[in-house]
Design a protein around this motif. Structure first.
Motif, PDB file in Angstrom:
ATOM      1  N   HIS A  57       0.813  -1.217   0.000  1.00  0.00           N
ATOM      2  CA  HIS A  57       0.000   0.000   0.000  1.00  0.00           C
ATOM      3  C   HIS A  57       0.844   1.265   0.000  1.00  0.00           C
ATOM      4  CE1 HIS A  57      -3.696  -2.149  -0.032  1.00  0.00           C
ATOM      5  NE2 HIS A  57      -3.241  -2.928   0.937  1.00  0.00           N
ATOM      6  N   SER A  58       2.013   1.246   0.612  1.00  0.00           N
ATOM      7  CA  SER A  58       2.873   2.428   0.539  1.00  0.00           C
ATOM      8  C   SER A  58       3.390   2.613  -0.891  1.00  0.00           C
ATOM      9  CB  SER A  58       4.019   2.343   1.541  1.00  0.00           C
ATOM     10  OG  SER A  58       4.834   1.226   1.310  1.00  0.00           O
ATOM     11  N   LYS A  59       3.737   1.536  -1.553  1.00  0.00           N
ATOM     12  CA  LYS A  59       4.205   1.638  -2.941  1.00  0.00           C
ATOM     13  C   LYS A  59       3.072   2.036  -3.883  1.00  0.00           C
ATOM     14  CE  LYS A  59       8.136  -1.518  -2.615  1.00  0.00           C
ATOM     15  NZ  LYS A  59       8.629  -2.885  -2.937  1.00  0.00           N
ATOM     16  N   ASP A  60       1.875   1.470  -3.677  1.00  0.00           N
ATOM     17  CA  ASP A  60       0.739   1.849  -4.532  1.00  0.00           C
ATOM     18  C   ASP A  60       0.365   3.318  -4.344  1.00  0.00           C
ATOM     19  OD1 ASP A  60       0.501  -0.584  -5.825  1.00  0.00           O
ATOM     20  OD2 ASP A  60      -1.168  -1.299  -4.589  1.00  0.00           O
ATOM     21  N   LEU A  61       0.406   3.811  -3.107  1.00  0.00           N
ATOM     22  CA  LEU A  61       0.135   5.228  -2.865  1.00  0.00           C
ATOM     23  C   LEU A  61       1.129   6.101  -3.621  1.00  0.00           C
ATOM     24  CD1 LEU A  61      -0.799   5.036   0.889  1.00  0.00           C
ATOM     25  CD2 LEU A  61      -2.140   6.277  -0.833  1.00  0.00           C
ATOM     26  N   ALA A  62       2.412   5.771  -3.530  1.00  0.00           N
ATOM     27  CA  ALA A  62       3.432   6.540  -4.238  1.00  0.00           C
ATOM     28  C   ALA A  62       3.224   6.455  -5.749  1.00  0.00           C
ATOM     29  CB  ALA A  62       4.832   6.044  -3.865  1.00  0.00           C
ATOM     30  N   HIS A  63       2.892   5.284  -6.228  1.00  0.00           N
ATOM     31  CA  HIS A  63       2.660   5.068  -7.657  1.00  0.00           C
ATOM     32  C   HIS A  63       1.500   5.929  -8.172  1.00  0.00           C
ATOM     33  CE1 HIS A  63       2.688   2.883 -11.445  1.00  0.00           C
ATOM     34  NE2 HIS A  63       1.390   2.687 -11.315  1.00  0.00           N
ATOM     35  N   HIS A  64       0.499   6.149  -7.322  1.00  0.00           N
ATOM     36  CA  HIS A  64      -0.659   6.957  -7.710  1.00  0.00           C
ATOM     37  C   HIS A  64      -0.451   8.443  -7.413  1.00  0.00           C
ATOM     38  CE1 HIS A  64      -2.764   2.966  -7.566  1.00  0.00           C
ATOM     39  NE2 HIS A  64      -3.100   3.439  -8.745  1.00  0.00           N
ATOM     40  N   GLY A  65       0.786   8.832  -7.062  1.00  0.00           N
ATOM     41  CA  GLY A  65       1.109  10.238  -6.911  1.00  0.00           C
ATOM     42  C   GLY A  65       1.022  10.799  -5.501  1.00  0.00           C
ATOM     43  N   GLU A  66       0.788   9.944  -4.532  1.00  0.00           N
ATOM     44  CA  GLU A  66       0.729  10.426  -3.146  1.00  0.00           C
ATOM     45  C   GLU A  66       2.121  10.856  -2.712  1.00  0.00           C
ATOM     46  OE1 GLU A  66      -0.984  12.025  -0.592  1.00  0.00           O
ATOM     47  OE2 GLU A  66      -2.443  10.590  -1.385  1.00  0.00           O
ATOM     48  N   THR A  67       2.192  11.889  -1.877  1.00  0.00           N
ATOM     49  CA  THR A  67       3.488  12.400  -1.436  1.00  0.00           C
ATOM     50  C   THR A  67       4.092  11.490  -0.369  1.00  0.00           C
ATOM     51  OG1 THR A  67       2.612  13.770   0.360  1.00  0.00           O
ATOM     52  CG2 THR A  67       2.712  14.767  -1.855  1.00  0.00           C
ATOM     53  N   TYR A 150       7.169  -6.300  -3.732  1.00  0.00           N
ATOM     54  CA  TYR A 150       5.938  -5.902  -4.419  1.00  0.00           C
ATOM     55  C   TYR A 150       6.227  -4.832  -5.470  1.00  0.00           C
ATOM     56  CZ  TYR A 150       1.348  -3.958  -5.357  1.00  0.00           C
ATOM     57  OH  TYR A 150       0.224  -3.513  -5.998  1.00  0.00           O
ATOM     58  N   VAL A 151       5.581  -4.970  -6.622  1.00  0.00           N
ATOM     59  CA  VAL A 151       5.682  -4.009  -7.707  1.00  0.00           C
ATOM     60  C   VAL A 151       4.318  -3.321  -7.825  1.00  0.00           C
ATOM     61  CG1 VAL A 151       6.052  -3.731 -10.189  1.00  0.00           C
ATOM     62  CG2 VAL A 151       7.364  -5.441  -8.902  1.00  0.00           C
ATOM     63  N   PRO A 152       4.258  -1.985  -7.813  1.00  0.00           N
ATOM     64  CA  PRO A 152       2.976  -1.287  -7.881  1.00  0.00           C
ATOM     65  C   PRO A 152       2.098  -1.779  -9.020  1.00  0.00           C
ATOM     66  CG  PRO A 152       4.706   0.283  -7.426  1.00  0.00           C
ATOM     67  CD  PRO A 152       5.375  -1.048  -7.716  1.00  0.00           C
ATOM     68  N   GLY A 153       0.833  -2.020  -8.697  1.00  0.00           N
ATOM     69  CA  GLY A 153      -0.129  -2.507  -9.682  1.00  0.00           C
ATOM     70  C   GLY A 153      -0.052  -4.001  -9.942  1.00  0.00           C
ATOM     71  N   GLN A 154       0.814  -4.674  -9.246  1.00  0.00           N
ATOM     72  CA  GLN A 154       1.048  -6.105  -9.481  1.00  0.00           C
ATOM     73  C   GLN A 154      -0.237  -6.937  -9.402  1.00  0.00           C
ATOM     74  OE1 GLN A 154       4.287  -7.586  -7.085  1.00  0.00           O
ATOM     75  NE2 GLN A 154       3.401  -9.606  -6.931  1.00  0.00           N
TER      76      GLN A 154
END
Length: 156
Positions: A57-67, A150-154
């Motif tokens: 979830h930390s990687k997905d948040l970053a992937h979606h542009g979260e700071t 984990y890879v974002p969007g995996q």
């Protein structure tokens, strides 16, 4: 660290996970911002000590542009100034819904505050997200799923 079980080759868990993933998708269509749902899932995963889900979830948040500030401060959201009142209400509901044994349920003030920011459909989505991530956390912690790869969007 190796996992105790392969979740996807285990016949029972494989079927269960398929249904869990399908059920989790309903929360995405209720109008709660994706960032809010991800922040909730990250915070619940932190509480439960689920390294795999914290990684995801930390990687997905970053992937979606979260700071990085908002991602890094979610564990201390009460003192942080970077969250909206609606996000705070969702995080409070998520924490209370995760720690139900600590306070004999979700306190009325937490529920009423969430209800000020979210309609019934959105509250249902938040409940579904909290229930779903708690389930995932328990599966991953029990089977000791390793974190870090984990890879974002995996997972879709």
């Amino acid at each position: 660290m190796d996992a105790r079980l392969d979740l996807f080759t285990n016949p029972v868990l494989g079927k269960f996970i398929k249904h869990l993933n399908t059920a989790a998708r309903v929360a995405l269509d209720a109008g709660v911002p994706l960032a809010t749902l991800e922040l909730v899932e990250l915070r619940v995963s932190q509480i439960n000590g689920c390294a795999y889900c914290v990684d995801m979830h930390s990687k997905d948040l970053a992937h979606h542009g979260e700071t990085s500030v908002r991602i890094n401060l979610v564990a201390t959201w009460r003192e942080a100034t970077v969250y909206t009142e609606a996000e705070r209400a969702a995080l409070a509901l998520a924490e209370a819904g995760t720690r139900i044994a600590d306070s004999a349920g979700v306190p009325d003030d937490v529920w009423l505050n969430a209800a000020k920011h979210y309609d019934e459909e959105q509250l249902g989505a938040l409940i579904a997200a909290v229930a779903g991530i708690n389930t995932w956390n328990r599966i991953n912690v029990i089977t000791q799923q390793p974190a870090g790869d984990y890879v974002p969007g995996q997972w879709g």
